[in-house]
Design an enzyme around this catalytic site. Structure first.
Site, mmCIF file in Angstrom:
data_model
loop_
_atom_site.group_PDB
_atom_site.id
_atom_site.type_symbol
_atom_site.label_atom_id
_atom_site.label_comp_id
_atom_site.label_asym_id
_atom_site.label_seq_id
_atom_site.Cartn_x
_atom_site.Cartn_y
_atom_site.Cartn_z
ATOM 1 C CB SER A 1 -1.771 -0.861 6.339
ATOM 2 O OG SER A 1 -1.805 0.465 6.853
ATOM 3 C CE LYS A 2 -1.381 3.981 7.216
ATOM 4 N NZ LYS A 2 -1.143 4.775 8.373
ATOM 5 C CG ASN A 3 -0.928 3.352 -0.733
ATOM 6 O OD1 ASN A 3 -1.454 2.687 0.163
ATOM 7 N ND2 ASN A 3 -1.617 3.904 -1.706
#
Ligand SMILES: *Cc1c(COP(=O)(O)O)cnc(C)c1O
Length: 386
Positions: free
Chosen positions: A188-190
Site C-alpha cells: 500500500s505504501k507510496n
C-alpha cells in the site's frame, strides 16, 4: 460520465509498467538473486539514502522489523519503555515487544493525529529509552520538539516514516532527522515492491549495527563466517530492489500529483460544514501524502456508507487505537509482570476521539485527474450533508 463511474475508475495501486518488467528480467538473467552476490540492493540503498538526505540506508524485509532493528541498534532491550502514539499501525508498538521492551502510549494531537510532544514528555520515566515518532499519513511530526526531548532526557528518537517517503520537515527530508528512521515498501505504501523496508541514519556506528542485525551479525567487509554480533537474516532480495529503483524514479511525479490533488480536495472541503481537516503548518515543507484524512464528528459511519454507495469503496475508518488492543496490553503486562515493573496506564482521550470520527482516503484517491478529484470532493460534500 456520472460521479459513481468516475469513482470506480480511480487509479489502481501500484503504478508500474515495462520498466519494472525489464529491471526484474535483468536480475533474473544475471543469476544474482540475493544481495550477497548482486549489487542492486546496494545501489538502491545509495539512491534512497540520497533521496531522503540520510548518511546511510540499510534495506530489510519490512517496515515492522525495521522498527525492531532500529530499537535494538539503539540498545533498547528487556524491560525498557518505548513511548509511542496509540493512533498508528500496530507495528509501531509491537516492534518494542519484539525486543523485550514495552510500548508506553502517549496521546496524539486531535487536529493532526500525530504524537503530541508534551504528552510524550509527560510519559517519560527512568525506564524510558526511546520515542518512536510516526509521520502518519505522510505528515511530518514536530521533529524539533522531539529532538529537544531526546537531548534533554537522553533518549533515542526513531522516526517511523513508513507512510512518509519524500516528506520533509523545515526543508529536511524525514528519516534521519532523529537518530534513526524506518520505512516500509509494503504493497500500500507510496514506494513499494510488495514487501520491504529500510532503516536510515546519519550515525556511522548505528548504521554498522543495523547492517549487522540485518546480516546475521556480519560486519561490512568482514568474512562470511565472521559473526561479530547475533543478528537476524532480514535481507531484501535483488528482485525487490530492482522494482524499488524504478518506483523511486516514479515517486517525484506521483508525489507532485498527490500534492496537487490533496490541495484541491482541501480547498473544496475546507468550508464544508461538519468536515475538519488538519491545519497547514509552515514546518511541513513536503507532505508525503500517503492518506488524506478528514474528521466528520458524529457521522463517520453514515458518511462511509454514503461514500461506499457512491463508489468510493476504498475509504476506511482507519485505526482502532493501540492502547485498547488486548494483545499489545497482554504482551506488555507479561513483560512488566515478570520484571516486577509497573505498566503505565494509558490515558489517550484524543486518540479515542479521532478513532471514532476519522475517515481515510488511501493514496490512490490522490492519483486521479482534476475532474475525478473534483467529483470526489462533491461526493464527500454530499455524503456529509445527507
Ligand atoms: C506500514 C506501516 C508499518 C509497517 O510496515 P510493514 O512493511 O507493513 O511491516 C509501520 N508503521 C506504519 C505507520 C505503517 O504504516
Amino acid at each position: 460520465m456520472g460521479d459513481h463511474t468516475m469513482m470506480s475508475e480511480m487509479p489502481e495501486w501500484p503504478e508500474y509498467g515495462d520498466e519494472e518488467a525489464k529491471a526484474l528480467l535483468e536480475v533474473l538473467n544475471s543469476g544474482k538473486w540475493g544481495s550477497t552476490s548482486g549489487d542492486v540492493v546496494a545501489t538502491f540503498q545509495e539512491e534512497f539514502a540520497e533521496y531522503q538526505q540520510a548518511g546511510h540506508a540499510i534495506c530489510l524485509a519490512n517496515g515492522t522489523l525495521a522498527i525492531a532493528v532500529a530499537l535494538r541498534a539503539a540498545g533498547v532491550g528487556i524491560g525498557d519503555e518505548v513511548i509511542v502514539p496509540p493512533y498508528t499501525f500496530i507495528a509501531t508498538a509491537s516492534a518494542a515487544l519484539f525486543v523485550g521492551a514495552v510500548p508506553v502510549f502517549a496521546d496524539v494531537d486531535a487536529d493532526t493525529h500525530l504524537l503530541d510532544p508534551a504528552a510524550a514528555e509527560a510519559a517519560i520515566t527512568e525506564r524510558t529509552k526511546a520515542i518512536v515518532v510516526v509521520h502518519l499519513a505522510g505528515r511530518p511530526a514536530d521533529m524539533d520538539a522531539f529532538n529537544v526531548l531526546g537531548a534533554k532526557h537522553g533518549l533515542t528518537i526513531i522516526e517511523d516514516a513508513a507512510q512518509a517517503h519524500g516528506a520533509a520537515y523545515k526543508g529536511r527530508a524525514v528519516g534521519a532527522i532523529g537518530d534513526l528512521g524506518t520505512f516500509s515498501f509494503q504493497s500500500s505504501k507510496n514506494i513499494t515492491a510488495g514487501e520491504g523496508g529500510a532503516v536510515l541514519t546519519d550515525n556511522d556506528q548505528l548504521a554498522g549495527t543495523v547492517y549487522s542485525l540485518v546480516n546475521v551479525g556480519r560486519v561490512p567487509g568482514g568474512g562470511w563466517y565472521q559473526h561479530e554480533a547475533v543478528g537476524y537474516n532480514l535481507r531484501l532480495t535483488e528482485f525487490q530492489a530492482a522494482i524499488l529503483r524504478v518506483q523511486l524514479r516514479r515517486h517525484p511525479r506521483l508525489q507532485e500529483l498527490r500534492e496537487r490533488n490533496a490541495r484541491l480536495l482541501t480547498d473544496l472541503l475546507s468550508d464544508v460544514d461538519g468536515v475538519q481537516l488538519a491545519p497547514d503548518d509552515p514546518a511541513i515543507t513536503a507532505h508525503g501524502r500517503h492518506l488524506f484524512m478528514l474528521r466528520v464528528p458524529g457521522q463517520r459511519d453514515a458518511v462511509l456508507q454514503s461514500l461506499a454507495a457512491a463508489g468510493v469503496t476504498r475509504a476506511s475508518s482507519g485505526y482502532v487505537p493501540l492502547h485498547r488492543n488486548a494483545a499489545v496490553l497482554r504482551e506488555s503486562k507479561a513483560i512488566t509482570d515478570r520484571l516486577g515493573q509497573p505498566y503505565p496506564q494509558a490515558d489517550c482521550p484524543n486518540a479515542d476521539k479521532v478513532s471514532t470520527d476519522t475517515i481515510w482516503l488511501p493514496q490512490p484517491y490522490l492519483l486521479g485527474t482534476e475532474p475525478q478529484t473534483q467529483a470526489l470532493a462533491t461526493t464527500l460534500t454530499n455524503a456529509v450533508a445527507s
